[in-house]
Design a protein around this motif. Structure first.
Motif, PDB file in Angstrom:
ATOM      1  N   LEU A 134       0.836  -1.200   0.000  1.00 50.51           N
ATOM      2  CA  LEU A 134       0.000   0.000   0.000  1.00 50.51           C
ATOM      3  C   LEU A 134       0.875   1.255   0.000  1.00 50.51           C
ATOM      4  O   LEU A 134       0.615   2.211  -0.750  1.00 50.51           O
ATOM      5  CB  LEU A 134      -0.924  -0.013   1.220  1.00 50.51           C
ATOM      6  CG  LEU A 134      -1.788   1.239   1.451  1.00 50.51           C
ATOM      7  CD1 LEU A 134      -2.678   1.532   0.256  1.00 50.51           C
ATOM      8  CD2 LEU A 134      -2.625   1.063   2.732  1.00 50.51           C
ATOM      9  N   GLY A 135       1.913   1.244   0.820  1.00 48.38           N
ATOM     10  CA  GLY A 135       2.812   2.390   0.862  1.00 48.38           C
ATOM     11  C   GLY A 135       3.518   2.629  -0.464  1.00 48.38           C
ATOM     12  O   GLY A 135       3.694   3.768  -0.895  1.00 48.38           O
ATOM     13  N   LEU A 136       3.913   1.553  -1.118  1.00 50.99           N
ATOM     14  CA  LEU A 136       4.557   1.680  -2.426  1.00 50.99           C
ATOM     15  C   LEU A 136       3.620   2.322  -3.446  1.00 50.99           C
ATOM     16  O   LEU A 136       4.024   3.168  -4.246  1.00 50.99           O
ATOM     17  CB  LEU A 136       4.999   0.302  -2.923  1.00 50.99           C
ATOM     18  CG  LEU A 136       6.112  -0.388  -2.127  1.00 50.99           C
ATOM     19  CD1 LEU A 136       6.331  -1.802  -2.647  1.00 50.99           C
ATOM     20  CD2 LEU A 136       7.398   0.406  -2.186  1.00 50.99           C
ATOM     21  N   LEU A 137       2.366   1.922  -3.409  1.00 50.45           N
ATOM     22  CA  LEU A 137       1.382   2.490  -4.332  1.00 50.45           C
ATOM     23  C   LEU A 137       1.128   3.965  -4.032  1.00 50.45           C
ATOM     24  O   LEU A 137       1.007   4.791  -4.944  1.00 50.45           O
ATOM     25  CB  LEU A 137       0.075   1.700  -4.249  1.00 50.45           C
ATOM     26  CG  LEU A 137       0.128   0.274  -4.802  1.00 50.45           C
ATOM     27  CD1 LEU A 137      -1.119  -0.500  -4.399  1.00 50.45           C
ATOM     28  CD2 LEU A 137       0.285   0.289  -6.317  1.00 50.45           C
ATOM     29  N   GLN A 138       1.052   4.303  -2.760  1.00 47.06           N
ATOM     30  CA  GLN A 138       0.852   5.703  -2.382  1.00 47.06           C
ATOM     31  C   GLN A 138       2.044   6.557  -2.829  1.00 47.06           C
ATOM     32  O   GLN A 138       1.866   7.686  -3.292  1.00 47.06           O
ATOM     33  CB  GLN A 138       0.651   5.803  -0.868  1.00 47.06           C
ATOM     34  CG  GLN A 138      -0.670   5.222  -0.414  1.00 47.06           C
ATOM     35  CD  GLN A 138      -0.743   4.994   1.089  1.00 47.06           C
ATOM     36  OE1 GLN A 138       0.291   4.855   1.753  1.00 47.06           O
ATOM     37  NE2 GLN A 138      -1.948   4.954   1.631  1.00 47.06           N
ATOM     38  N   ALA A 139       3.248   5.991  -2.718  1.00 50.88           N
ATOM     39  CA  ALA A 139       4.432   6.713  -3.182  1.00 50.88           C
ATOM     40  C   ALA A 139       4.393   6.886  -4.694  1.00 50.88           C
ATOM     41  O   ALA A 139       4.702   7.963  -5.215  1.00 50.88           O
ATOM     42  CB  ALA A 139       5.694   5.964  -2.764  1.00 50.88           C
ATOM     43  N   ALA A 140       4.022   5.819  -5.410  1.00 49.44           N
ATOM     44  CA  ALA A 140       3.943   5.903  -6.865  1.00 49.44           C
ATOM     45  C   ALA A 140       2.921   6.948  -7.300  1.00 49.44           C
ATOM     46  O   ALA A 140       3.084   7.601  -8.335  1.00 49.44           O
ATOM     47  CB  ALA A 140       3.590   4.542  -7.450  1.00 49.44           C
TER      48      ALA A 140
END
Length: 217
Positions: free
Chosen positions: A106-112
């Motif tokens: 989820l954090g990776l997607l939010q960063a992307a």
């Protein structure tokens, strides 16, 4: 490390007479200039976009939702991918499972999607979940700590970034050995932190250690 010549395997021709430190000083000075010109974009690496194709220890329904999330991410439909990732976290938590990997995704997607502040908070929850289920020295924390360090660096929080990356490095040393190549990405991120702090000598020191781990293998 003075006097140690660069090996051809890392892209330097055999006839070059520069020592490792001299070579690094030249390259890192140029890289520092680029970093100051284009920061924080430099260093936005595959680490942020690499999501495992399968979740571990989840049921078929959750795995199917994970595949939907991956498909949305591949299409850069981040809003839908984030919704799916949040649902996955909820499903795992409702079954008292370990949501560390799901929070990291989820954090990776939010960063992307460009929401770095929220991504840092979410990756922090991943680390907390990992600690709760595996303890504070679980090697499963390494990647989340590395991602947190990268995100903190991209937001200019260099001291906090260093703390996260050093903890990740400590876990690598504890689990795989002081000279393990598992820390190469971490050392590269620490190098970028030093460069962003305009500490070229510190950056060189990171890459000298990285080089030693490379040649010792």
């Amino acid at each position: 490390m003075e006097g140690c010549k660069i090996r051809p395997q890392i892209g330097v021709t055999q006839h070059m007479n520069l020592t490792f430190r001299e070579y690094c000083r030249r390259i890192f000075t140029l890289l520092a200039l680029l970093l100051f010109a284009f920061a924080p974009g430099i260093g936005w690496s595959g680490t942020l976009t690499r999501i495992n194709p399968e979740l571990t220890a989840v049921d078929g329904d959750t795995q199917a939702l994970h595949q939907q999330m991956l498909a949305q991410n591949a299409e850069r439909n981040y809003a839908s991918a984030i919704d799916a990732a949040q649902s996955i976290v909820g499903q795992i938590e409702s079954r008292q499972g370990n949501p560390a990997e799901a929070y990291l995704n989820l954090g990776l997607l939010q960063a992307a999607a460009g929401d770095l502040a929220t991504a840092i908070e979410t990756v922090g929850r991943s680390i907390e979940a990992g600690e709760a289920h595996g303890g504070g020295v679980d090697p499963g924390l390494i990647r989340a700590l590395e991602v947190k360090g990268l995100l903190l660096r991209l937001t200019g929080k260099l001291d906090d970034a260093t703390l996260a990356l050093r903890r990740a490095q400590h876990l690598v040393h504890r689990s795989f050995g002081v000279n393990s190549t598992e820390q190469q990405d971490i050392l590269d991120q620490l190098t970028l932190v030093q460069l962003q702090a305009r500490d070229v000598e510190g950056a060189i020191a990171q890459q000298e250690f990285s080089y030693r781990t490379f040649v010792d293998q």
